[in-house]
Design a protein around this motif. Structure first.
Motif, PDB file in Angstrom:
ATOM      1  N   ALA A  24       0.836  -1.204   0.000  1.00  0.00           N
ATOM      2  CA  ALA A  24       0.000   0.000   0.000  1.00  0.00           C
ATOM      3  C   ALA A  24       0.870   1.253   0.000  1.00  0.00           C
ATOM      4  O   ALA A  24       0.567   2.238  -0.692  1.00  0.00           O
ATOM      5  CB  ALA A  24      -0.932  -0.009   1.213  1.00  0.00           C
ATOM      6  N   LEU A  25       1.956   1.222   0.762  1.00  0.00           N
ATOM      7  CA  LEU A  25       2.889   2.351   0.757  1.00  0.00           C
ATOM      8  C   LEU A  25       3.465   2.570  -0.641  1.00  0.00           C
ATOM      9  O   LEU A  25       3.575   3.706  -1.121  1.00  0.00           O
ATOM     10  CB  LEU A  25       4.024   2.104   1.749  1.00  0.00           C
ATOM     11  CG  LEU A  25       3.666   2.046   3.240  1.00  0.00           C
ATOM     12  CD1 LEU A  25       4.911   1.755   4.068  1.00  0.00           C
ATOM     13  CD2 LEU A  25       3.024   3.336   3.702  1.00  0.00           C
ATOM     14  N   ALA A  26       3.834   1.444  -1.309  1.00  0.00           N
ATOM     15  CA  ALA A  26       4.418   1.555  -2.644  1.00  0.00           C
ATOM     16  C   ALA A  26       3.393   2.056  -3.661  1.00  0.00           C
ATOM     17  O   ALA A  26       3.723   2.859  -4.545  1.00  0.00           O
ATOM     18  CB  ALA A  26       4.973   0.204  -3.077  1.00  0.00           C
ATOM     19  N   ALA A  27       2.152   1.585  -3.518  1.00  0.00           N
ATOM     20  CA  ALA A  27       1.128   1.953  -4.499  1.00  0.00           C
ATOM     21  C   ALA A  27       0.759   3.432  -4.423  1.00  0.00           C
ATOM     22  O   ALA A  27       0.496   4.071  -5.450  1.00  0.00           O
ATOM     23  CB  ALA A  27      -0.120   1.093  -4.291  1.00  0.00           C
ATOM     24  N   PHE A  28       0.762   3.986  -3.201  1.00  0.00           N
ATOM     25  CA  PHE A  28       0.308   5.369  -3.030  1.00  0.00           C
ATOM     26  C   PHE A  28       1.434   6.334  -2.684  1.00  0.00           C
ATOM     27  O   PHE A  28       1.183   7.512  -2.429  1.00  0.00           O
ATOM     28  CB  PHE A  28      -0.772   5.437  -1.951  1.00  0.00           C
ATOM     29  CG  PHE A  28      -2.016   4.669  -2.311  1.00  0.00           C
ATOM     30  CD1 PHE A  28      -2.908   5.177  -3.244  1.00  0.00           C
ATOM     31  CD2 PHE A  28      -2.282   3.440  -1.741  1.00  0.00           C
ATOM     32  CE1 PHE A  28      -4.058   4.477  -3.591  1.00  0.00           C
ATOM     33  CE2 PHE A  28      -3.426   2.726  -2.068  1.00  0.00           C
ATOM     34  CZ  PHE A  28      -4.312   3.240  -3.005  1.00  0.00           C
ATOM     35  N   GLY A  29       2.674   5.839  -2.667  1.00  0.00           N
ATOM     36  CA  GLY A  29       3.810   6.707  -2.391  1.00  0.00           C
ATOM     37  C   GLY A  29       3.800   7.299  -0.997  1.00  0.00           C
ATOM     38  O   GLY A  29       4.186   8.459  -0.804  1.00  0.00           O
ATOM     39  N   LEU A  30       3.390   6.521  -0.008  1.00  0.00           N
ATOM     40  CA  LEU A  30       3.291   7.007   1.366  1.00  0.00           C
ATOM     41  C   LEU A  30       4.608   6.793   2.101  1.00  0.00           C
ATOM     42  O   LEU A  30       5.405   5.921   1.739  1.00  0.00           O
ATOM     43  CB  LEU A  30       2.160   6.282   2.095  1.00  0.00           C
ATOM     44  CG  LEU A  30       0.757   6.442   1.480  1.00  0.00           C
ATOM     45  CD1 LEU A  30      -0.244   5.565   2.211  1.00  0.00           C
ATOM     46  CD2 LEU A  30       0.329   7.901   1.520  1.00  0.00           C
ATOM     47  N   PRO A  31       4.864   7.574   3.155  1.00  0.00           N
ATOM     48  CA  PRO A  31       6.113   7.418   3.916  1.00  0.00           C
ATOM     49  C   PRO A  31       6.152   6.110   4.692  1.00  0.00           C
ATOM     50  O   PRO A  31       5.116   5.585   5.114  1.00  0.00           O
ATOM     51  CB  PRO A  31       6.095   8.622   4.879  1.00  0.00           C
ATOM     52  CG  PRO A  31       4.664   9.030   4.966  1.00  0.00           C
ATOM     53  CD  PRO A  31       4.055   8.713   3.644  1.00  0.00           C
ATOM     54  N   ALA A  32       7.349   5.590   4.902  1.00  0.00           N
ATOM     55  CA  ALA A  32       7.526   4.299   5.570  1.00  0.00           C
ATOM     56  C   ALA A  32       7.017   4.307   7.004  1.00  0.00           C
ATOM     57  O   ALA A  32       6.648   3.259   7.538  1.00  0.00           O
ATOM     58  CB  ALA A  32       9.012   3.915   5.548  1.00  0.00           C
ATOM     59  N   LEU A  90       4.316   5.098   8.089  1.00  0.00           N
ATOM     60  CA  LEU A  90       2.901   4.732   8.171  1.00  0.00           C
ATOM     61  C   LEU A  90       2.676   3.229   8.073  1.00  0.00           C
ATOM     62  O   LEU A  90       1.524   2.774   8.084  1.00  0.00           O
ATOM     63  CB  LEU A  90       2.112   5.436   7.061  1.00  0.00           C
ATOM     64  CG  LEU A  90       1.973   6.952   7.165  1.00  0.00           C
ATOM     65  CD1 LEU A  90       1.214   7.490   5.948  1.00  0.00           C
ATOM     66  CD2 LEU A  90       1.251   7.331   8.458  1.00  0.00           C
ATOM     67  N   ALA A  91       3.737   2.450   8.000  1.00  0.00           N
ATOM     68  CA  ALA A  91       3.593   1.002   7.797  1.00  0.00           C
ATOM     69  C   ALA A  91       2.801   0.348   8.926  1.00  0.00           C
ATOM     70  O   ALA A  91       1.824  -0.376   8.688  1.00  0.00           O
ATOM     71  CB  ALA A  91       4.967   0.354   7.655  1.00  0.00           C
ATOM     72  N   LEU A  92       3.216   0.575  10.175  1.00  0.00           N
ATOM     73  CA  LEU A  92       2.523  -0.071  11.295  1.00  0.00           C
ATOM     74  C   LEU A  92       1.087   0.435  11.442  1.00  0.00           C
ATOM     75  O   LEU A  92       0.171  -0.384  11.616  1.00  0.00           O
ATOM     76  CB  LEU A  92       3.303   0.125  12.592  1.00  0.00           C
ATOM     77  CG  LEU A  92       2.703  -0.559  13.831  1.00  0.00           C
ATOM     78  CD1 LEU A  92       2.550  -2.061  13.585  1.00  0.00           C
ATOM     79  CD2 LEU A  92       3.574  -0.307  15.054  1.00  0.00           C
ATOM     80  N   PRO A  93       0.836   1.752  11.382  1.00  0.00           N
ATOM     81  CA  PRO A  93      -0.567   2.186  11.440  1.00  0.00           C
ATOM     82  C   PRO A  93      -1.428   1.579  10.338  1.00  0.00           C
ATOM     83  O   PRO A  93      -2.589   1.235  10.567  1.00  0.00           O
ATOM     84  CB  PRO A  93      -0.469   3.713  11.295  1.00  0.00           C
ATOM     85  CG  PRO A  93       0.878   4.057  11.821  1.00  0.00           C
ATOM     86  CD  PRO A  93       1.757   2.908  11.417  1.00  0.00           C
ATOM     87  N   LEU A  94      -0.872   1.444   9.132  1.00  0.00           N
ATOM     88  CA  LEU A  94      -1.635   0.818   8.050  1.00  0.00           C
ATOM     89  C   LEU A  94      -1.911  -0.651   8.341  1.00  0.00           C
ATOM     90  O   LEU A  94      -3.010  -1.160   8.068  1.00  0.00           O
ATOM     91  CB  LEU A  94      -0.871   0.950   6.737  1.00  0.00           C
ATOM     92  CG  LEU A  94      -1.129   2.203   5.893  1.00  0.00           C
ATOM     93  CD1 LEU A  94      -0.223   2.195   4.665  1.00  0.00           C
ATOM     94  CD2 LEU A  94      -2.593   2.269   5.465  1.00  0.00           C
ATOM     95  N   THR A  95      -0.911  -1.340   8.899  1.00  0.00           N
ATOM     96  CA  THR A  95      -1.089  -2.751   9.245  1.00  0.00           C
ATOM     97  C   THR A  95      -2.207  -2.919  10.266  1.00  0.00           C
ATOM     98  O   THR A  95      -3.114  -3.753  10.096  1.00  0.00           O
ATOM     99  CB  THR A  95       0.216  -3.327   9.813  1.00  0.00           C
ATOM    100  OG1 THR A  95       1.244  -3.241   8.822  1.00  0.00           O
ATOM    101  CG2 THR A  95       0.043  -4.772  10.230  1.00  0.00           C
ATOM    102  N   ILE A  96      -2.143  -2.113  11.325  1.00  0.00           N
ATOM    103  CA  ILE A  96      -3.167  -2.205  12.367  1.00  0.00           C
ATOM    104  C   ILE A  96      -4.534  -1.783  11.819  1.00  0.00           C
ATOM    105  O   ILE A  96      -5.553  -2.424  12.086  1.00  0.00           O
ATOM    106  CB  ILE A  96      -2.770  -1.333  13.577  1.00  0.00           C
ATOM    107  CG1 ILE A  96      -1.485  -1.891  14.213  1.00  0.00           C
ATOM    108  CG2 ILE A  96      -3.903  -1.266  14.601  1.00  0.00           C
ATOM    109  CD1 ILE A  96      -0.931  -1.019  15.319  1.00  0.00           C
TER     110      ILE A  96
END
Length: 441
Positions: A120-128, A130-136
């Motif tokens: 999801a980070l790669a698809a939308f160019g989001l900062p790393a 945000l990985a854990l918040p996105l996972t949760i």
């Protein structure tokens, strides 16, 4: 032998399409998009690689046929837990549920949810960061949509599975149309590669097919289960085998055998080579959706195991409760999701998953042995019976046992810890039975 679910229990609302898509979604996660390189590294040619994918798929189909008969005999919530408890006693069922909760389902969910956030980070160019918040957030989302009835969750799951199949189709069409379908590159040998033997290459491929058992956990919510479960398992497995073989053929057509072996993200590499960065981002979005659907199924099916254990007094009684309106095991669902979030946040899920991944297939093989018990002790005549009994069940059991032995020899530390996790459930079970009776749980 426990009685069937009472009228106020689960609602049988899943049809053939829903059930088949659950089989597909439970098997196809993120693995086919990112890890076929391991099998390629252990084979000498594209032909041998495709042969292994077909062979592993057919072996898994054999296991699915065995599970189809088990599901037709006992179409109840809990799947393997129910079969093991009835055939071998409550301790066997408890050990399955214990390992499922502690590492197998929860570890798989945590690991794949982390894969979701990465893509999801790669698809939308989001900062790393945000990985854990996105996972949760992903785990909270898939948990939330399943609190309001199996139909709501099934509709969204169907969308997830169809989208992931579209991602596979896009990958296959891209590989075959733009790299020259039928080219000798796909099947040719690679002089630089030296295979490690069939068993060594078979292991990672077989693991990619795990997840076909999840539908049986939802047996209490399938309409006309004696007919629907076998059909859904057979249809779902044929779709998965086709998708896996065609995806690998597309990888080989574009990247070649050596290129696939050296690629850490073959799906992204294929799409990038044809469409540039836009193609890589598009497939990243497809992989993210695929992994989200997988997490949805693991949580939903695992919650049914915990609910069945609670109903039998082998776990907290609160997890046995179904929501009075939605008829869903919401306490069990939230418990499994919460533990998965803990593993994801701790970063320990990967190691736990390595310890117990082989135990998942070992549990499948042991569960298939219950088919012999049912054939001898169960007078029921189910609408579906696994063909060529006892040879097909014995083939599945023997092949999985060989894979487990190879795993233990290849990595005795991880396999040993996995065994210890299972065995640790024995004293827990004994203490539980001593401190609690079914009436006090």
């Amino acid at each position: 032998m426990s009685s069937p679910n009472p009228p106020e229990g689960y609602v049988r609302s899943l049809g053939l399409r829903d059930a088949a898509l659950i089989v597909v979604g439970g098997i196809i996660g993120g693995g086919i998009f990112r890890s076929p390189n391991i099998a390629a590294q252990r084979t000498e040619s594209g032909l041998s690689l495709l042969t292994i994918w077909v062979a592993a798929g057919l072996l898994t189909l054999v296991g699915a046929l065995c599970y189809a008969e088990l599901g037709a005999r006992r179409p109840r919530a809990g799947g393997s837990y129910v079969y093991l408890r009835e055939a071998y006693g409550p301790m066997a069922g408890f050990l399955f549920g214990w390992t499922m909760l502690l590492v197998i389902y929860s570890g798989s969910t945590a690991a794949v949810a982390t894969v979701f956030s990465g893509y999801a980070l790669a698809a939308f160019g989001l900062p790393a960061g945000l990985a854990l918040p996105l996972t949760i957030g992903a785990l909270v989302f898939v948990t939330g949509i399943n609190l309001f009835g199996i139909r709501t969750g099934a509709r969204i799951q169907n969308v997830f599975t169809i989208l992931k199949l579209l991602a596979v189709v896009a990958l296959v069409v891209t590989g075959l149309a733009f790299a020259g379908a039928g080219s000798t590159q796909a099947l040719s040998a690679d002089p630089s590669m030296h295979g490690v033997g069939f068993a060594g290459a078979f292991l990672p491929v077989l693991f990619a097919y795990s997840g076909f058992t999840y539908l049986n956990n939802l047996g209490g919510e399938v309409r006309d289960p004696q007919r629907t479960l076998p059909r859904a398992l057979g249809l779902g497995m044929l779709v998965v085998i086709s998708a896996y073989v065609l995806a690998n053929y597309a990888y080989l057509s574009v990247l070649g055998h050596g290129g696939l072996a050296s690629s850490e993200a073959p799906a992204a590499d294929v799409m990038r080579r044809v469409f540039g960065d836009a193609g890589a981002k598009a497939i990243a979005l497809g992989i993210a959706i695929s992994t989200l659907g997988f997490c949805n199924i693991t949580l939903v099916s695992g919650a049914r195991v915990l609910q069945a254990m609670g109903e039998d007094g082998l776990f907290f009684r609160s997890v046995a409760r179904l929501h009075p309106r939605w008829r869903t095991p919401n306490v069990a669902l939230m418990l499994l999701a919460a533990w998965s979030i803990v593993l994801a946040a701790s970063g320990s899920y990967g190691q736990l998953l390595d310890y117990a991944t082989f135990a998942d297939w070992l549990a499948c093989a042991v569960t298939v042995t219950t088919l012999f018990w049912y054939r001898r002790h169960d007078a029921a005549n189910p609408s579906f019976r696994a063909p060529w009994h006892p040879w097909l069940p014995l083939l599945f059991i023997g092949a999985v046992a060989a894979v487990v032995v190879v795993t233990m020899l290849d990595n005795p530390t991880n396999a040993g810890v996995g065994v210890l996790i299972v065995l640790a459930g024995i004293p827990v079970y004994l203490v539980w039975r001593r401190l609690f009776s079914k009436s006090h749980v």
